[in-house]
Design a protein around this motif. Sequence first.
Motif, PDB file in Angstrom:
ATOM      1  N   TRP A   1       0.842  -1.204   0.000  1.00 52.12           N
ATOM      2  CA  TRP A   1       0.000   0.000   0.000  1.00 52.12           C
ATOM      3  C   TRP A   1       0.874   1.250   0.000  1.00 52.12           C
ATOM      4  CZ3 TRP A   1      -1.106   4.318   2.964  1.00 52.12           C
ATOM      5  CH2 TRP A   1      -2.307   4.977   2.663  1.00 52.12           C
ATOM      6  N   GLY A   2       1.922   1.244   0.830  1.00 53.24           N
ATOM      7  CA  GLY A   2       2.794   2.410   0.899  1.00 53.24           C
ATOM      8  C   GLY A   2       3.490   2.695  -0.415  1.00 53.24           C
TER       9      GLY A   2
ATOM     10  N   ARG B   1       2.170   4.976  -3.018  1.00 54.41           N
ATOM     11  CA  ARG B   1       2.144   6.403  -2.703  1.00 54.41           C
ATOM     12  C   ARG B   1       3.525   7.040  -2.569  1.00 54.41           C
ATOM     13  NH1 ARG B   1      -2.265   3.991  -1.523  1.00 54.41           N
ATOM     14  NH2 ARG B   1      -4.249   5.103  -1.370  1.00 54.41           N
TER      15      ARG B   1
ATOM     16  N   ASP C   1       4.564  11.596   0.178  1.00 49.18           N
ATOM     17  CA  ASP C   1       3.226  11.426   0.745  1.00 49.18           C
ATOM     18  C   ASP C   1       3.346  10.891   2.168  1.00 49.18           C
ATOM     19  OD1 ASP C   1       0.843   9.507   1.356  1.00 49.18           O
ATOM     20  OD2 ASP C   1       0.099  10.845  -0.191  1.00 49.18           O
ATOM     21  N   PRO C   2       2.827  11.618   3.168  1.00 49.51           N
ATOM     22  CA  PRO C   2       3.018  11.186   4.559  1.00 49.51           C
ATOM     23  C   PRO C   2       2.336   9.867   4.884  1.00 49.51           C
ATOM     24  CG  PRO C   2       1.544  13.090   4.436  1.00 49.51           C
ATOM     25  CD  PRO C   2       2.132  12.922   3.083  1.00 49.51           C
ATOM     26  N   SER C   3       1.173   9.612   4.284  1.00 50.44           N
ATOM     27  CA  SER C   3       0.493   8.354   4.577  1.00 50.44           C
ATOM     28  C   SER C   3       1.268   7.169   4.009  1.00 50.44           C
ATOM     29  CB  SER C   3      -0.925   8.371   4.014  1.00 50.44           C
ATOM     30  OG  SER C   3      -0.913   8.509   2.593  1.00 50.44           O
ATOM     31  N   GLY C   4       1.842   7.342   2.818  1.00 50.75           N
ATOM     32  CA  GLY C   4       2.652   6.278   2.234  1.00 50.75           C
ATOM     33  C   GLY C   4       3.913   6.033   3.034  1.00 50.75           C
TER      34      GLY C   4
ATOM     35  N   ALA D   1       4.351   6.678   6.197  1.00 49.75           N
ATOM     36  CA  ALA D   1       3.974   6.057   7.473  1.00 49.75           C
ATOM     37  C   ALA D   1       3.704   4.564   7.298  1.00 49.75           C
ATOM     38  CB  ALA D   1       2.736   6.755   8.038  1.00 49.75           C
ATOM     39  N   ALA D   2       3.077   4.181   6.173  1.00 51.12           N
ATOM     40  CA  ALA D   2       2.787   2.770   5.936  1.00 51.12           C
ATOM     41  C   ALA D   2       4.076   1.961   5.770  1.00 51.12           C
ATOM     42  CB  ALA D   2       1.901   2.614   4.702  1.00 51.12           C
TER      43      ALA D   2
END
Length: 298
Positions: free
Chosen positions: A86-87, A90, A147-150, A152-153
């Motif tokens: 998933w990461g 992104r 991308d911070p969400s990527g 973080a993942a």
Amino acid sequence: MTGLTIGLIAAALTGVQVGSAMVATRALDGALGPVTLALLRYGVALAVLSVPFLRAGYGALPRRDLMAVAALGVVQFGLLIILLNWGLTRVGAAEGGVLFGVSPLVALALAAVLGRERAPPRLWLGMTATLAGIALVTGAGQGGVVDPSGAAAVLAAAVCGAAAAVGFGPWLARYPTLRVGTVSMAAAVVALVPPALAEAPWTALAALPPRGWLLVAFIGLTSGAGYLVWLTALRHLPAGRAALLLGLSPVTAAALGTTLLGEAVSPGFWPGLALVLAGVSLALARPGPKLAIGPERR
């Protein structure tokens, strides 16, 4: 060729394999859901590992240990790879490689917190350098170029890998690594089936072009073969020294991501990569115990 040379080559090849698998995952460009890709990856890898597993005459672990090893397998070969897949939809392969490459350092820090390892000053110096490198790679404080969400993942995937590495310790001292790894991977494959079906992957699988299937095959086959190569490294090197050569993973991901996928990296990427590699090397640069993987342990 000496055992040391064989170990160094095997550890280096493992680092290259991890980085190239990240680039292949990026090349799929989210064509498959993260759980579906994880299932395909480790379904193929399990088929590869099954050959030496059956040749060695291994069977399932005793019931008292099976559930714990299975749970750790779900973390390492399930949750970790879902987060990483998933990461990587992104963040670029280069940034993903650097972020995921901190896993050995996180494992050492976690072992120190749990009292299983000493916590020398170089560990905390290495962590400081690594955190500074991550800040440069991700563009923290510069408006955020990743991308911070990527990010973080991928970091969460690294933490999962570190937690599993520490958690497997008692069972790796009791059973061969191939036996533990194959059983734990099989448990993860079984656990991945329901969530993969929930992604309703049939349309995506039917639409996947031949190039996509080749990428999936590459990821799965190299994951299985890479695990066997990693075991070869651990037969000839202390675990800490072998882990240092996993630093080739972000280098490989960066080189292949920029040349094959045309991915651009931020101005802070290369100094950040240097800091992360220096930090991990500083923390791990000490003799470490070999893992118990001898075939005589059944």
